[in-house]
Design a protein around this motif. Sequence first.
Motif, short mmCIF file in Angstrom:
data_model
loop_
_atom_site.label_atom_id
_atom_site.label_comp_id
_atom_site.label_asym_id
_atom_site.label_seq_id
_atom_site.Cartn_x
_atom_site.Cartn_y
_atom_site.Cartn_z
N LEU A 72 0.81 -1.22 0.00
CA LEU A 72 0.00 0.00 0.00
C LEU A 72 0.85 1.27 0.00
O LEU A 72 0.38 2.34 -0.40
CB LEU A 72 -0.93 0.02 1.22
N THR A 73 2.12 1.18 0.44
CA THR A 73 2.90 2.40 0.66
C THR A 73 4.24 2.43 -0.04
O THR A 73 4.92 3.45 0.01
CB THR A 73 3.14 2.58 2.17
N SER A 74 4.66 1.36 -0.69
CA SER A 74 5.98 1.34 -1.33
C SER A 74 5.94 2.01 -2.70
O SER A 74 4.88 2.18 -3.30
CB SER A 74 6.50 -0.09 -1.46
N SER A 75 7.12 2.37 -3.21
CA SER A 75 7.21 2.94 -4.56
C SER A 75 7.08 1.85 -5.62
O SER A 75 6.63 2.12 -6.74
CB SER A 75 8.55 3.66 -4.73
N SER A 76 7.50 0.65 -5.28
CA SER A 76 7.43 -0.46 -6.23
C SER A 76 6.02 -1.04 -6.26
O SER A 76 5.42 -1.30 -5.22
CB SER A 76 8.43 -1.55 -5.84
N ILE A 77 5.52 -1.26 -7.45
CA ILE A 77 4.18 -1.81 -7.61
C ILE A 77 4.21 -3.34 -7.51
O ILE A 77 3.21 -3.97 -7.19
CB ILE A 77 3.57 -1.35 -8.94
N TYR A 78 5.38 -3.93 -7.77
CA TYR A 78 5.47 -5.38 -7.78
C TYR A 78 6.12 -5.98 -6.53
O TYR A 78 5.92 -7.15 -6.25
CB TYR A 78 6.26 -5.85 -9.01
N MET A 79 6.92 -5.21 -5.81
CA MET A 79 7.67 -5.78 -4.69
C MET A 79 6.75 -6.30 -3.59
O MET A 79 5.86 -5.59 -3.13
CB MET A 79 8.64 -4.75 -4.10
#
Length: 585
Positions: A72-79
């Motif tokens: 919900l909060t990371s820059s990566s959409i896949y990580m």
Amino acid sequence: MSDNPATAPRARPLSRLLSQFGNRRAIGADLGAGTVLGVQSVPSGLATGLLAGVNPLYGLYAYTFGMVGGILTSSSIYMVVQATSAMAVVIADVGEVQNAVDPDRALFTLSMMIGLVMLVLGIFKLGSLVRFVPASVITGFITGTAINIVLGQLSDFTGYDGQGPGRIVRAIDTVLHIGQWQWTTVTVGLVTVALIVGLSKTRLGAMGMVVAVIVGTAMVPVLGWSSVPTVSDIASIPSSLPAPQMPDLAAVPSLLIPALSLTFVGLVQGAAISSSIPNPDGKFPEPSGDFRGQGVGNIAAGVFQGMPVGGSMSATAVNMSGGAKSRLAPIIAGGVMILGMIFFSELIAIVAMPVLSGVLIVVGFQIVKPAEIRAIWGTGKTSIVAMMVTFILTLIMPLQYAVLLGVGISIMLYVVRQSEQVRISRLVFDDQPWPFEADPPETVEPNELIVLMPYGSLFFAAAPVFEEALPDVMPTSNRSVVVISLHGKKDLGNTFMRILRRYNSRLVEQDCRLYLSGVGPRVFEQLVDTGALPEIGDANVYRDQERIGAALIEAVAEARKWISANDDSSSSQAAELAPDSDDEV
């Protein structure tokens, strides 16, 4: 859509944010990928909790809530943010958790502390810190961790509890007592390993692990092997979600070093994902944004009774190979895991322990990267030493301290490499408009103008290398000027300032001068603060100007005037300093 232009700037970012959670065309792919990831994460979460030496449920909770909080909060959409094997091995060595008055709350507090540190680093955009850790140190740590994972599972895999201090000694004891192994337990583990390896090469892919866990667990009741331990033998599996927990503030001081160590491990693993897997728009995620995501994931995991989490390369690979298109896939995976815990807790309880050990043994072998080891082995002695030292430390000492020593090795290697890159060139003008570079002279000759251009970092340990490369001041070095160009140097530090003062003193003793050109605002402040400016002389320091090279030209012109005004030699020597000569500039 509103015609009010004031609302338009808000609508566009909101629209971009919502688009990261998929659309109607992508929801089918995200549903499939999330289901696969969620089902596969159940045995993986239990196994990771087992590896950490804690209640396997805490691994399951970490996978569920850390994954949702992180995506919900990371820059990566896949990580995918989950409890990782490397972090679990470190946790297993943290005596401050096992020996705490309330070990469970200490574990949850550790997760929250790690999350807070990661979150602060992300907020202050310190994602670039991980680039100071060389690949040799990471490879040594990961390889040592892989061996620790495998050795740590021999007890549950063989049914024999090895004796002795440390995993290596216990593993040797286990091998020496092969006659005391429980062969029903070994058989279940071997079947699980064989199925995971074999099915991973089929269309099942990541789901092959789930099939292997089901088959291995089913062997126990079908064959009547009641002596094989199961998850229910070491933990009670409730059919409900965990209640929120508050941190144990009294445990915070003792958990500080483990928290820093685990923060480092998690962030390095996450940075490896950020730097290798771009978002759907083709741009790579911002490391600091992923720091924030992992921070929120850890806080969520700790609050809901989970162990520490970080970016998981294996889970991210499962997410992508399943066809994920947006952030929605890990959220669906979290929902699948929650449904599993509520409605299938009885099935989770009968999972055989050697099955989970088999899963971890496969994971241990999978994270060893022979190609990376060979690549580092061919890059030079410094990288080899760093890799081997980190590898050995990982095997022989508690991992939370080995991690911090690995960070220290990284810093030391960085300083050494920076100091090795320092060099000095002499700028020489001929009849062309631009100077050419030459090696600096070994000594300062009388009535000589020497212009030096240093390259590389001049901070801290590199400064003495610069000093050794300066031309020696001799008793005959009178009435000469050495000009050092500092253009582009942002911060030089106290060590470099002491070197300038010493060199200036030697020049002044022989009636020579030191000029500094291209001095920026910060360097000028350091000259003032360290007392170097009064000794060198404010008139001999030429501040950086808007036009590149202007300060250097001015310094050279003034140096020529000073040499000419103090030159008692023949007029022919003075003529050599004329602008149209082949003088060094």
